[in-house]
Design a protein around this motif. Structure first.
Motif, mmCIF file in Angstrom:
data_model
loop_
_atom_site.group_PDB
_atom_site.id
_atom_site.type_symbol
_atom_site.label_atom_id
_atom_site.label_comp_id
_atom_site.label_asym_id
_atom_site.label_seq_id
_atom_site.Cartn_x
_atom_site.Cartn_y
_atom_site.Cartn_z
ATOM 1 N N GLY A 90 0.820 -1.199 0.000
ATOM 2 C CA GLY A 90 0.000 0.000 0.000
ATOM 3 C C GLY A 90 0.858 1.255 0.000
ATOM 4 O O GLY A 90 1.798 1.387 0.785
ATOM 5 N N LYS A 91 0.541 2.202 -0.903
ATOM 6 C CA LYS A 91 1.304 3.449 -1.018
ATOM 7 C C LYS A 91 0.543 4.659 -0.481
ATOM 8 O O LYS A 91 1.099 5.763 -0.438
ATOM 9 C CB LYS A 91 1.654 3.704 -2.496
ATOM 10 N N GLY A 92 -0.716 4.457 -0.095
ATOM 11 C CA GLY A 92 -1.513 5.609 0.370
ATOM 12 C C GLY A 92 -2.032 6.445 -0.799
ATOM 13 O O GLY A 92 -2.090 6.000 -1.947
ATOM 14 N N TRP A 93 -2.431 7.667 -0.483
ATOM 15 C CA TRP A 93 -2.954 8.569 -1.521
ATOM 16 C C TRP A 93 -1.792 9.080 -2.360
ATOM 17 O O TRP A 93 -0.807 9.603 -1.829
ATOM 18 C CB TRP A 93 -3.702 9.736 -0.880
ATOM 19 N N ALA A 94 -1.928 8.947 -3.668
ATOM 20 C CA ALA A 94 -0.867 9.345 -4.591
ATOM 21 C C ALA A 94 -1.463 10.127 -5.746
ATOM 22 O O ALA A 94 -2.616 9.921 -6.149
ATOM 23 C CB ALA A 94 -0.117 8.123 -5.113
ATOM 24 N N GLY A 95 -0.646 11.038 -6.306
ATOM 25 C CA GLY A 95 -1.081 11.850 -7.434
ATOM 26 C C GLY A 95 -0.941 11.106 -8.751
ATOM 27 O O GLY A 95 -0.491 9.954 -8.818
ATOM 28 N N GLY A 96 -1.314 11.827 -9.824
ATOM 29 C CA GLY A 96 -1.298 11.193 -11.137
ATOM 30 C C GLY A 96 0.100 10.869 -11.625
ATOM 31 O O GLY A 96 0.304 9.893 -12.365
ATOM 32 N N VAL A 97 1.108 11.652 -11.226
ATOM 33 C CA VAL A 97 2.475 11.403 -11.681
ATOM 34 C C VAL A 97 3.001 10.104 -11.092
ATOM 35 O O VAL A 97 3.594 9.284 -11.791
ATOM 36 C CB VAL A 97 3.381 12.594 -11.303
ATOM 37 N N LYS A 98 2.790 9.874 -9.816
ATOM 38 C CA LYS A 98 3.279 8.656 -9.168
ATOM 39 C C LYS A 98 2.380 7.455 -9.466
ATOM 40 O O LYS A 98 2.871 6.349 -9.683
ATOM 41 C CB LYS A 98 3.352 8.876 -7.659
ATOM 42 N N ARG A 99 1.086 7.683 -9.503
ATOM 43 C CA ARG A 99 0.150 6.556 -9.640
ATOM 44 C C ARG A 99 0.062 6.043 -11.065
ATOM 45 O O ARG A 99 -0.003 4.828 -11.288
ATOM 46 C CB ARG A 99 -1.232 7.005 -9.147
ATOM 47 N N HIS A 100 0.063 6.952 -12.040
ATOM 48 C CA HIS A 100 -0.146 6.557 -13.436
ATOM 49 C C HIS A 100 1.003 6.942 -14.360
ATOM 50 O O HIS A 100 0.963 6.623 -15.550
ATOM 51 C CB HIS A 100 -1.441 7.178 -13.972
ATOM 52 N N GLY A 101 2.020 7.645 -13.844
ATOM 53 C CA GLY A 101 3.144 8.009 -14.693
ATOM 54 C C GLY A 101 2.895 9.206 -15.573
ATOM 55 O O GLY A 101 3.503 9.314 -16.661
ATOM 56 N N PHE A 102 2.001 10.146 -15.161
ATOM 57 C CA PHE A 102 1.774 11.350 -15.959
ATOM 58 C C PHE A 102 3.060 12.175 -16.033
ATOM 59 O O PHE A 102 3.840 12.221 -15.084
ATOM 60 C CB PHE A 102 0.667 12.207 -15.330
ATOM 61 N N HIS A 103 3.272 12.828 -17.164
ATOM 62 C CA HIS A 103 4.474 13.632 -17.358
ATOM 63 C C HIS A 103 4.336 15.038 -16.775
ATOM 64 O O HIS A 103 5.342 15.710 -16.557
ATOM 65 C CB HIS A 103 4.790 13.743 -18.853
ATOM 66 N N GLY A 104 3.139 15.492 -16.527
ATOM 67 C CA GLY A 104 2.953 16.829 -15.993
ATOM 68 C C GLY A 104 3.008 17.894 -17.081
ATOM 69 O O GLY A 104 3.249 17.616 -18.257
ATOM 70 N N GLY A 105 2.766 19.147 -16.667
ATOM 71 C CA GLY A 105 2.752 20.252 -17.621
ATOM 72 C C GLY A 105 4.125 20.871 -17.783
ATOM 73 O O GLY A 105 5.073 20.542 -17.059
ATOM 74 N N PRO A 106 4.253 21.810 -18.733
ATOM 75 C CA PRO A 106 5.545 22.475 -18.953
ATOM 76 C C PRO A 106 5.872 23.442 -17.818
ATOM 77 O O PRO A 106 4.986 23.946 -17.127
ATOM 78 C CB PRO A 106 5.338 23.212 -20.269
ATOM 79 N N ARG A 107 7.151 23.720 -17.654
ATOM 80 C CA ARG A 107 7.598 24.655 -16.620
ATOM 81 C C ARG A 107 7.562 26.117 -17.096
ATOM 82 O O ARG A 107 7.691 27.026 -16.283
ATOM 83 C CB ARG A 107 9.013 24.304 -16.175
ATOM 84 N N THR A 108 7.425 26.297 -18.381
ATOM 85 C CA THR A 108 7.457 27.657 -18.941
ATOM 86 C C THR A 108 6.044 28.128 -19.281
ATOM 87 O O THR A 108 5.056 27.449 -18.987
ATOM 88 C CB THR A 108 8.325 27.677 -20.203
ATOM 89 N N HIS A 109 5.980 29.297 -19.914
ATOM 90 C CA HIS A 109 4.712 29.895 -20.361
ATOM 91 C C HIS A 109 3.774 30.137 -19.191
ATOM 92 O O HIS A 109 2.559 29.928 -19.283
ATOM 93 C CB HIS A 109 4.030 29.025 -21.418
ATOM 94 N N GLY A 110 4.338 30.556 -18.066
ATOM 95 C CA GLY A 110 3.503 30.935 -16.930
ATOM 96 C C GLY A 110 2.846 29.783 -16.205
ATOM 97 O O GLY A 110 1.861 29.998 -15.502
ATOM 98 N N GLN A 111 3.377 28.541 -16.351
ATOM 99 C CA GLN A 111 2.749 27.382 -15.698
ATOM 100 C C GLN A 111 3.696 26.755 -14.668
ATOM 101 O O GLN A 111 3.813 25.545 -14.585
ATOM 102 C CB GLN A 111 2.348 26.335 -16.737
ATOM 103 N N SER A 112 4.374 27.577 -13.934
ATOM 104 C CA SER A 112 5.313 27.043 -12.956
ATOM 105 C C SER A 112 4.620 26.326 -11.816
ATOM 106 O O SER A 112 5.233 25.512 -11.124
ATOM 107 C CB SER A 112 6.165 28.195 -12.390
ATOM 108 N N ASP A 113 3.323 26.631 -11.597
ATOM 109 C CA ASP A 113 2.579 25.993 -10.520
ATOM 110 C C ASP A 113 1.727 24.820 -11.019
ATOM 111 O O ASP A 113 0.917 24.283 -10.264
ATOM 112 C CB ASP A 113 1.679 27.013 -9.814
#
Length: 306
Positions: free
Chosen positions: A117-140
């Motif tokens: 059991g890993k507990g509550w996990a986000g999409g990056v850890k649970r499903h391997g999502f790559h996430g959004g870009p760091r540029t173009h005002g999307q640092s958060d």
């Protein structure tokens, strides 16, 4: 009754070397103590199966106690598993299953268990999502899941959409693992890793055999070396006698040779004198016949004059 599935408990994870020099990961699984706790027949339940129990439960409930009492067991098992079979003839309640009749080194198996059991996990850890870009005002928004659906049509989120949530504690099956060794105390050494925590319960099913099986490498133990040393006293005695003979031969040669270096000097002049005497005597031996001839000639001349 031909059983092809047993339950076991994960004990440890380690590694070892095969006889061909390859290093492999090993999982130690204890399968000793599989006891038949219930029989299911086609006449009563509609199918043939046996129920197997493993380990001992410290504080069993009434249901587990009744089940153990029907099987003729003194203590209730901790973990139960039902195994489907085509024929259950010869199966008896309360009897333990012999591991040698089910598994052997080189068998190919499928191992089923409950993952960690890993507990509550986000999409990056649970499903391997790559996430959004760091540029173009999307640092958060680097680890954000992004869009989860459309607008008015269909106006909902589809079932099965991959999102953040509870991770682990799933039933996982790892296929085509191999049994490397079976110890005398009912422990399986499985090549590869299996799901679950330590002391977690697993279902092990035989699916085939490896025709190119390579056993585990083992070093010689102290017992083997002791047996080898005990079994070769004759060879040790023979080697000792050979060493004694070799040591005695130089001693005999040293006795035959003169120990004093002055003796060699004494012997050499004698041989030299012998050789000089031979040289001196040889000319006298050659001149004696010539003197006799001259004397004979002188006698002949005197007789002629007279």
């Amino acid at each position: 009754m031909q059983v092809s599935t047993l339950i076991g408990r994960k004990v440890n994870q380690t590694s070892g070397f095969l006889q061909n020099g390859k290093r492999v990961p090993l999982t130690v699984v204890n399968v000793m103590g599989n006891v038949i706790t219930q029989l299911k027949t086609t006449d009563k339940e509609g199918y043939s199966a046996i129920q197997v129990g493993l380990d001992i439960k410290k504080k069993p409930g009434k249901r587990d106690l009744n089940r153990a009492k029907q099987a003729g067991l003194e203590k209730a098992p901790r973990f139960f598993k039902e195994i489907r079979m085509d024929d259950i003839e010869g199966a008896e309640l309360g009897t333990s299953i012999d591991i040698a009749t089910v598994f052997a080194p080189g068998d190919i198996i499928d191992v089923t268990g409950t993952s960690k059991g890993k507990g509550w996990a986000g999409g990056v850890k649970r499903h391997g999502f790559h996430g959004g870009p760091r540029t173009h005002g999307q640092s958060d928004r680097e680890r954000a899941p992004g869009s989860i659906g459309q607008t008015t049509t269909p106006g909902r989120v589809y079932k099965g959409k991959r999102m953040a949530g509870r991770m682990g504690t799933d039933t996982v099956t790892v296929k085509n693992l191999e049994i490397i060794e079976i110890t005398a105390d009912g422990v399986l050494l499985i090549k590869g890793l299996v799901p679950g925590n330590l002391n977690g319960y697993l279902t092990i099913k035989k699916v085939g055999e490896n025709k190119k099986f390579v056993p585990l490498y083992k070093e010689n133990t102290e017992e083997d070396s002791g047996i080898a040393s005990e079994s070769s006293p004759v060879s040790e005695d023979a080697s000792q006698t050979n060493a004694d003979e070799q040591s005695s031969e130089p001693a005999q040669l040293s006795e035959s040779k003169p120990s004093d270096p002055n003796d060699n000097q004494k012997i050499k002049p004698e041989s030299a004198l012998d050789s000089s005497e031979n040289v001196q005597t040889s000319p006298t031996a050659s001149t004696e016949p010539e003197q006799a001839k001259e004397e004979a000639k002188k006698e002949v001349v005197q007789d002629a004059k007279s």
